[in-house]
Structures are given as structure tokens and as C-alpha cells.
Design a protein around this motif. Sequence first.
Motif, PDB file in Angstrom:
ATOM      1  N   LEU A   1     -15.951  11.481  -2.731  1.00 30.55           N
ATOM      2  CA  LEU A   1     -15.182  11.995  -1.611  1.00 30.55           C
ATOM      3  C   LEU A   1     -15.435  11.119  -0.393  1.00 30.55           C
ATOM      4  O   LEU A   1     -16.451  11.252   0.293  1.00 30.55           O
ATOM      5  CB  LEU A   1     -15.569  13.448  -1.329  1.00 30.55           C
ATOM      6  CG  LEU A   1     -15.651  14.396  -2.542  1.00 30.55           C
ATOM      7  CD1 LEU A   1     -15.899  15.820  -2.073  1.00 30.55           C
ATOM      8  CD2 LEU A   1     -14.394  14.300  -3.387  1.00 30.55           C
ATOM      9  N   LEU A   2     -14.500  10.202  -0.121  1.00 27.83           N
ATOM     10  CA  LEU A   2     -14.594   9.338   1.044  1.00 27.83           C
ATOM     11  C   LEU A   2     -14.004  10.054   2.261  1.00 27.83           C
ATOM     12  O   LEU A   2     -13.495  11.162   2.145  1.00 27.83           O
ATOM     13  CB  LEU A   2     -13.873   8.011   0.784  1.00 27.83           C
ATOM     14  CG  LEU A   2     -14.695   6.931   0.039  1.00 27.83           C
ATOM     15  CD1 LEU A   2     -15.077   7.408  -1.358  1.00 27.83           C
ATOM     16  CD2 LEU A   2     -13.912   5.636  -0.064  1.00 27.83           C
ATOM     17  N   ALA A   3     -14.043   9.421   3.390  1.00 26.61           N
ATOM     18  CA  ALA A   3     -13.616  10.077   4.629  1.00 26.61           C
ATOM     19  C   ALA A   3     -12.166  10.516   4.577  1.00 26.61           C
ATOM     20  O   ALA A   3     -11.792  11.538   5.168  1.00 26.61           O
ATOM     21  CB  ALA A   3     -13.838   9.142   5.814  1.00 26.61           C
ATOM     22  N   ASP A   4     -11.303   9.771   3.851  1.00 25.80           N
ATOM     23  CA  ASP A   4      -9.873  10.081   3.879  1.00 25.80           C
ATOM     24  C   ASP A   4      -9.211  10.135   2.509  1.00 25.80           C
ATOM     25  O   ASP A   4      -8.005  10.259   2.394  1.00 25.80           O
ATOM     26  CB  ASP A   4      -9.137   9.054   4.740  1.00 25.80           C
ATOM     27  CG  ASP A   4      -9.333   7.626   4.232  1.00 25.80           C
ATOM     28  OD1 ASP A   4     -10.156   7.421   3.314  1.00 25.80           O
ATOM     29  OD2 ASP A   4      -8.660   6.716   4.761  1.00 25.80           O
ATOM     30  N   ARG A   5      -9.992  10.021   1.436  1.00 29.27           N
ATOM     31  CA  ARG A   5      -9.399  10.044   0.101  1.00 29.27           C
ATOM     32  C   ARG A   5     -10.473  10.332  -0.939  1.00 29.27           C
ATOM     33  O   ARG A   5     -11.668  10.299  -0.646  1.00 29.27           O
ATOM     34  CB  ARG A   5      -8.703   8.717  -0.216  1.00 29.27           C
ATOM     35  CG  ARG A   5      -9.612   7.512  -0.266  1.00 29.27           C
ATOM     36  CD  ARG A   5      -8.795   6.222  -0.229  1.00 29.27           C
ATOM     37  NE  ARG A   5      -9.604   5.033  -0.376  1.00 29.27           N
ATOM     38  CZ  ARG A   5     -10.301   4.467   0.604  1.00 29.27           C
ATOM     39  NH1 ARG A   5     -10.292   5.003   1.806  1.00 29.27           N
ATOM     40  NH2 ARG A   5     -11.004   3.377   0.381  1.00 29.27           N
ATOM     41  N   VAL A   6     -10.007  10.596  -2.170  1.00 33.01           N
ATOM     42  CA  VAL A   6     -10.907  10.878  -3.284  1.00 33.01           C
ATOM     43  C   VAL A   6     -10.731   9.794  -4.338  1.00 33.01           C
ATOM     44  O   VAL A   6      -9.602   9.491  -4.753  1.00 33.01           O
ATOM     45  CB  VAL A   6     -10.611  12.263  -3.903  1.00 33.01           C
ATOM     46  CG1 VAL A   6     -11.537  12.527  -5.097  1.00 33.01           C
ATOM     47  CG2 VAL A   6     -10.764  13.359  -2.857  1.00 33.01           C
ATOM     48  N   LEU A   7     -11.832   9.193  -4.763  1.00 35.13           N
ATOM     49  CA  LEU A   7     -11.827   8.211  -5.843  1.00 35.13           C
ATOM     50  C   LEU A   7     -12.602   8.768  -7.027  1.00 35.13           C
ATOM     51  O   LEU A   7     -13.441   9.661  -6.877  1.00 35.13           O
ATOM     52  CB  LEU A   7     -12.454   6.894  -5.381  1.00 35.13           C
ATOM     53  CG  LEU A   7     -11.801   6.200  -4.166  1.00 35.13           C
ATOM     54  CD1 LEU A   7     -12.570   4.933  -3.822  1.00 35.13           C
ATOM     55  CD2 LEU A   7     -10.339   5.900  -4.426  1.00 35.13           C
ATOM     56  N   VAL A   8     -12.317   8.211  -8.202  1.00 36.58           N
ATOM     57  CA  VAL A   8     -12.974   8.653  -9.430  1.00 36.58           C
ATOM     58  C   VAL A   8     -13.728   7.471 -10.027  1.00 36.58           C
ATOM     59  O   VAL A   8     -13.135   6.406 -10.258  1.00 36.58           O
ATOM     60  CB  VAL A   8     -11.934   9.204 -10.429  1.00 36.58           C
ATOM     61  CG1 VAL A   8     -12.607   9.598 -11.742  1.00 36.58           C
ATOM     62  CG2 VAL A   8     -11.189  10.399  -9.829  1.00 36.58           C
ATOM     63  N   TYR A   9     -15.037   7.659 -10.268  1.00 31.52           N
ATOM     64  CA  TYR A   9     -15.885   6.615 -10.850  1.00 31.52           C
ATOM     65  C   TYR A   9     -16.341   7.057 -12.244  1.00 31.52           C
ATOM     66  O   TYR A   9     -16.909   8.140 -12.402  1.00 31.52           O
ATOM     67  CB  TYR A   9     -17.138   6.385 -10.000  1.00 31.52           C
ATOM     68  CG  TYR A   9     -16.959   5.619  -8.711  1.00 31.52           C
ATOM     69  CD1 TYR A   9     -15.706   5.262  -8.222  1.00 31.52           C
ATOM     70  CD2 TYR A   9     -18.085   5.244  -7.972  1.00 31.52           C
ATOM     71  CE1 TYR A   9     -15.583   4.562  -7.030  1.00 31.52           C
ATOM     72  CE2 TYR A   9     -17.965   4.536  -6.774  1.00 31.52           C
ATOM     73  CZ  TYR A   9     -16.712   4.207  -6.311  1.00 31.52           C
ATOM     74  OH  TYR A   9     -16.588   3.513  -5.128  1.00 31.52           O
ATOM     75  N   GLY A  10     -16.147   6.190 -13.248  1.00 31.42           N
ATOM     76  CA  GLY A  10     -16.632   6.509 -14.575  1.00 31.42           C
ATOM     77  C   GLY A  10     -17.071   5.241 -15.317  1.00 31.42           C
ATOM     78  O   GLY A  10     -16.562   4.158 -15.024  1.00 31.42           O
ATOM     79  N   ASP A  11     -17.943   5.299 -16.253  1.00 30.08           N
ATOM     80  CA  ASP A  11     -18.862   6.388 -16.540  1.00 30.08           C
ATOM     81  C   ASP A  11     -20.180   6.033 -15.867  1.00 30.08           C
ATOM     82  O   ASP A  11     -20.717   4.961 -16.110  1.00 30.08           O
ATOM     83  CB  ASP A  11     -18.997   6.512 -18.050  1.00 30.08           C
ATOM     84  CG  ASP A  11     -19.999   7.546 -18.514  1.00 30.08           C
ATOM     85  OD1 ASP A  11     -20.611   8.211 -17.679  1.00 30.08           O
ATOM     86  OD2 ASP A  11     -20.162   7.694 -19.744  1.00 30.08           O
ATOM     87  N   CYS A  12     -20.694   6.925 -15.050  1.00 30.42           N
ATOM     88  CA  CYS A  12     -21.891   6.623 -14.267  1.00 30.42           C
ATOM     89  C   CYS A  12     -23.091   7.456 -14.684  1.00 30.42           C
ATOM     90  O   CYS A  12     -24.106   7.457 -13.983  1.00 30.42           O
ATOM     91  CB  CYS A  12     -21.617   6.858 -12.784  1.00 30.42           C
ATOM     92  SG  CYS A  12     -20.211   5.947 -12.140  1.00 30.42           S
ATOM     93  N   ALA A  13     -23.004   8.170 -15.823  1.00 32.45           N
ATOM     94  CA  ALA A  13     -24.099   9.086 -16.135  1.00 32.45           C
ATOM     95  C   ALA A  13     -24.443   9.222 -17.613  1.00 32.45           C
ATOM     96  O   ALA A  13     -25.548   9.664 -17.928  1.00 32.45           O
ATOM     97  CB  ALA A  13     -23.780  10.479 -15.577  1.00 32.45           C
ATOM     98  N   VAL A  14     -23.557   8.862 -18.521  1.00 35.25           N
ATOM     99  CA  VAL A  14     -23.791   9.228 -19.922  1.00 35.25           C
ATOM    100  C   VAL A  14     -23.967   8.027 -20.849  1.00 35.25           C
ATOM    101  O   VAL A  14     -24.978   7.904 -21.537  1.00 35.25           O
ATOM    102  CB  VAL A  14     -22.647  10.136 -20.440  1.00 35.25           C
ATOM    103  CG1 VAL A  14     -22.851  10.459 -21.927  1.00 35.25           C
ATOM    104  CG2 VAL A  14     -22.572  11.422 -19.631  1.00 35.25           C
ATOM    105  N   ASN A  15     -22.999   7.105 -20.895  1.00 33.49           N
ATOM    106  CA  ASN A  15     -22.989   6.044 -21.908  1.00 33.49           C
ATOM    107  C   ASN A  15     -23.573   4.736 -21.368  1.00 33.49           C
ATOM    108  O   ASN A  15     -22.985   4.111 -20.474  1.00 33.49           O
ATOM    109  CB  ASN A  15     -21.551   5.804 -22.392  1.00 33.49           C
ATOM    110  CG  ASN A  15     -20.992   7.025 -23.083  1.00 33.49           C
ATOM    111  OD1 ASN A  15     -21.365   7.332 -24.211  1.00 33.49           O
ATOM    112  ND2 ASN A  15     -20.097   7.737 -22.408  1.00 33.49           N
ATOM    113  N   PRO A  16     -24.725   4.287 -21.904  1.00 32.88           N
ATOM    114  CA  PRO A  16     -25.409   3.107 -21.355  1.00 32.88           C
ATOM    115  C   PRO A  16     -24.617   1.807 -21.488  1.00 32.88           C
ATOM    116  O   PRO A  16     -24.523   1.031 -20.547  1.00 32.88           O
ATOM    117  CB  PRO A  16     -26.711   3.038 -22.166  1.00 32.88           C
ATOM    118  CG  PRO A  16     -26.890   4.406 -22.731  1.00 32.88           C
ATOM    119  CD  PRO A  16     -25.516   4.935 -22.970  1.00 32.88           C
ATOM    120  N   ASP A  17     -24.048   1.555 -22.660  1.00 38.71           N
ATOM    121  CA  ASP A  17     -23.405   0.259 -22.900  1.00 38.71           C
ATOM    122  C   ASP A  17     -22.186   0.454 -23.801  1.00 38.71           C
ATOM    123  O   ASP A  17     -22.199   0.095 -24.977  1.00 38.71           O
ATOM    124  CB  ASP A  17     -24.400  -0.706 -23.540  1.00 38.71           C
ATOM    125  CG  ASP A  17     -23.877  -2.127 -23.588  1.00 38.71           C
ATOM    126  OD1 ASP A  17     -22.955  -2.449 -22.814  1.00 38.71           O
ATOM    127  OD2 ASP A  17     -24.383  -2.918 -24.406  1.00 38.71           O
TER     128      ASP A  17
END
Length: 697
Positions: free
Chosen positions: A521-537
Motif C-alpha cells: 500500500l503506497l501513498a496513492d496506489r496498491v501494488l502486488v508483489y509475489g512471491d515474497c514468502a513461500v517458494n525459495p527458487d
Amino acid sequence: MARGIYVSATTPGSGKTLVSLGLADALHRRAGRIGFFRPITSAEDAESDPTVTMLRRMYQLDPEVCRAGLTSTEARALLAAGRREEIDSVAVDIFSEIAKKCDVIIVEGTELSGQNAAVEFDLNARLANNLGVPILAVVGAGGLDPEEIADAVDVARKELASENCSLLAMMVNRAEPSQMEAIKAAIRPGRSHRPVYVIPEIAEISRPTVGEVATALGLRQMAGSPELDRDVHAIKVAAMTVGNFLNLLEPNDLVIVPGDRADVMVASLASAFSPEFPVPSGMVLTGGLPPDPHVLPFLAHAPFPVFSDDDDTYSTAHAISAVRSEITTGQRRKVAAAMGAWARNVDEAELLERLTLPRPETMTPLRFLHELIERARSERKHIVLPEGTDGRVLAAAEILHRRDVCDLTVLGSVQDVEEVAAAHGVELSGINIVNPASSPLHEEFAVEYQRLRAHKGVDLARAREIMVDGSYFGTMMVQLGYVDGMVSGAAHTTANTIRPALEFVKTRPGVRIVSSVFLMLLADRVLVYGDCAVNPDPNEEQLADIAIASAETAAQFGVEPRIAMLSYSTGGSGSGAAVDEVRKATELARAARPDLAIEGPIQYDAAADATIAASKLPSSTVAGQATVFIFPDLNTGNNTYKAVQQSSGAVAVGPVLQGLNKPINDLSRGCTVEDIVNTVAITAIQAQGSPTQVKDS
């Protein structure tokens, strides 16, 4: 020119601040820039108005658009001097300044109290007319029967009409809950035939916390729990034998006892530590008498705060009985209760349809999080929380219940859960508590687990052992349709949360792996980041799978998916195994979903910045305006989301798991109460996208 709504009491004790808060929340989600203005405040000065202070904090409103005008002392002096026009002039000037920076302004009128109620009513009507805004009139229902309330509504309509006011809506507040339907039936329709909304009295709002009592009386805390955020339901003065006292003690009573009554102190402690007896909200030792030195060590471990007061018992009790709380304290449980009552009893869409409101041009973090709650509430779902002995989980459950967001089941031994709740001052009434070990569902779940895992050599005895675990039991509740989703991980690892789901919930058809995204959640918009938590490689097929799943998640939360497959190279400018893998993943994703806008390989700057994109990929429909960013591996993704979060002040919501047949989400072990609330709301929204037939648990 900004539109305005003038919230005006028509009877004393209307509780109109609840209406202002409900309006602020609705307008913040549905309109553009909002402002708040109190032409006359009862505070000592304009800057210390409690409603102004609360709304500034809750909705991050700038002081220039959320402010008060004159104090009531200043206004009375002007009225007495025959200079009423000056009150109007000051109000119009301030309103005009706010209007330059806002699309809609909530104006809250005076309290309508004391002998000057008629004068204040006339003053509010005149101010509304001079500001050119319609009135939302609030009738206080306290002490009135349904017919008297209906008459009060009619009188308010006639008096406002006689003042030539534009009436936006009528509301009745603080109604006796048992008379809600009778009141609605008694109220006669007005000329517009629009509904008159009726909101019940909410006991939780006026109940003070032990911290508020201590502050009001200047009490000294001498022992016990540091948790002061506990509601005081009633006062119990211990002026009788221990047996009679215990017979009258109720949960969350504030015990007032002379400092030399060791027997009552020990009895209160025994009650608090016994699962069959109530836990007081706190204890006040009166008379300035020090407790018996043999009892003091026990008081140090009390699961409630213990205070000392120099006054006698009667004076202390009398002073405490006069302490009242208000929504304006901003105490999150009271705010949650108020917002829940508003949501249950007011049709926001119908109410705001009466105004023509501009839609917000940007999506701020606060607006996004408020919309999450509203969307979760719009189609009620049932979520299970396996970690019932974590205080943060219980505090979040209480807030979710009070805000009426979803149905909840908390897992754990009833005694253990209630002890943790009492230690943290959390009230769990209305929340289902299930002990996996003793639940009637345990055997059914064990049999089903054994069937599903028979190919792995699991027998029924082993299945029974596994189904005692909260994560497995909760996941099976989701699998068999007893609940719609699960949130866990506050006190356990990600593997502990995901493992049961991988074993028997499985991935959706066509999905190869479970992955995750963060909603940034940025100041004026929403971005989606994947995958940052589950799959290493992830390999190229898995990267394509993550991209498609992330696009679907983005769309589910109102983000138009434009997917950037990230690499250290843009287009055909570079080569190497890592770039080739991203290029192949892009081709696979495009082939599987030709309807999606996908670009890759592409560097982050070219994906996010239009100027750089114009030079590197001028013909791309994604470059420079990407909304979904797919990282090549967990190392890159996890570090990038944290770097953006820490350096830009972005709010990271997640991880949101995706790809499973049913919604299950993981929490960070460092999560806050607010994180848990948001994740439960996200899970409920995910469940709305894949509805299940929920069974009776």
C-alpha cells in the motif's frame, strides 16, 4: 465546491458523535477528500476538541481540514452581546477554507444540553442554512418509549422545516435494544418516504476502562497486571462477608475494598484464578491502608490491576460511579463496537445515494484497509483462528466481532482461552470457542484425515493424535465446510500453517504450487508483489504459475493486473540462465492466459517508471505502469518488499496465500493486532470468491 452534511442533535443525549464517526468511515471509503468541522466546541480550546483529535488520528486528516471553530464560552459571550452574526461569520469562513481542500465535509453541531437546548437547536439550524448544507438530524431515544420516539421524530421534522432547513436524513440513536422493532414500526414516514435508521444503545461505549477510572481519580497502581484496557461493567463494594461477596461478583466488576480487608483480596484472587468463577476487571484498595504484607506478594501476580486510593470506600465508589467513557477516547474496542452498530443498522449505500459524491481519485493505505473491512462484511463468512491462547489473536477476534466483520471460531481449551482473555482484558462473548481434543467433530475429522492420508500409511490412532493439533483441526474445519477460511501463524511457523493445507486441501485445478503475495500500500496506489514468502527458487513453470495466481489475487482486491516478470535485464538486452528462465516463464504465462497484460523480462525501474519505460520498452502496455511484480526468487522478493516497506513507508499487507482450493492464510510471528484483523478480512474476501456450504459446528 465541497458538499457538506450537518449532523445535528434534536434532543439532549443523542450520541451524535457515533453518527459522525459512522459517516466519516463511510465517506472515507466512498468519497474523495473528506473534512470535519465543529463550529462550536465544548472543549477548553479548539485544538483540544476530542472528536477532532480522534478523527485526525483515525483517518490521518490534516489539521487544516479537521478542526473546530469557537469554544462554547466564546459563542455564549457573542450571543449574550447580541453578536450572533459573528458566530455565523466565523463558521462560514472556516468552512470555506476547509472546502477548498475537500470534496465532502462533515459538520457536527452542538451538544444540545442544559437550559439553552432551544437556543442551540435554533443556532444549529441557522448555521446549517448559512453553510448551505443539509441536516442529518439525530434523535436521542434514551428514556422514551416507541410512541414518544416517533413523536420526537415528527417534531424534529416540523421544527427543521419551519427553519427552512434541508433535511438529508433522520436517525434515532441510543434506542433500547429490545425495542428496536417496535420503534421502527412506530416511526411514521416523512415526505421523502426515506428510511429512518435506528441505532441501539451500546453499553460498551459508555463503560469506562480501568485505566480511565484510574486517570479520572488519580489512583496509584500498586500491583497486578499492567493491562489497563479493560472495561468496567459494574462496581462491587466489598462490605460483606466473603461468601456473600463472591455470590454477587460478576465478570469484569471493579472491586472496591478497604485496604485492610485481606480476606476479600484473597477471595478475589482465588476467583480470578478459578475457571468456574468470574475475573474482576480491577481492584481499588481504599482508605490509604496498606494491605497485609503477607497478601502483597499474591497481589503482585493478580491477573487484574490493583490500585490504591486515600479516600474512604464510599467516596471512592461515588467518584468511580460518575466516570463515563466516550467514543472520542479512540479506544479501539469502543470504536469497533460503534462501527459494528453503524454497519448493522445503517444502509450506507442508500444514505449516501442522497448525495452526489465524487469518487476518490487515489487509493491510500488507510482507504484500502477500511475498504477491506467493508468488503469482508458485505458477504458474511466464518473464519477459524487456531491460536486461541495468543493474546493478540483474542484481541483481534474481539475487534472483528464488535465491528461485525465475520463469524469467528477460536480453537483451544476453553479454560486456557478464557484465562488468556481475562489476562488481556478481552471479552469473547459471541465468539465460538472449540477445543479440538474434546470437540464432537474430533472423531469425524480423524476418520476423514485417515482416509485422505491412508496412502501415506496413516492409521486412525495416528489421525486422532494429529487432529488434536489446532492447525490440522482448523484446516479440516475449512476442508469439510464447517468454516470458510483459516488464519494462523501468530505463534507458529509458516510451515506449521501451510503443511496441513498441502496435505489435504490441495491446490486448485491447474495450479502447480502454493505461492504468496504482499499487497503493498503506497501513498496513492496498491501494488502486488509475489512471491515474497513461500517458494525459495521457483522454476520457469512455477514462475508462470505465480504470475497468473498473483494476477487473480490482484483483481480480487480491486487492482487491475499488469504483470512485470522481473529480471536484471529488460527485453532482449541481456542474456544468461536467469534471464532466459524469466523469458520462458513469461512465454508460458502468456500462453496460458493470453487475456493478461504480461511483460518480461523487465527491470523494476522500467516496470514502475513511465519515463524509463519510454526509453527501454516504448511499445509495452505494462512497462511504466505495472501493478503486479513477480520476482525471480524468494531472496530477491523478500528483500525488495522489506526495502520498499522500510524506505518508502509503504504498508505491506500479507503474506496472502494463493493457489489453494480454499482460503488459508499465514501470519508473521511478529504480527500486530491490526495485522491479524486485516488478514482475517482478506481471508473472508477470498472466501467470497469461492463460496462454500458451511456446516453447523
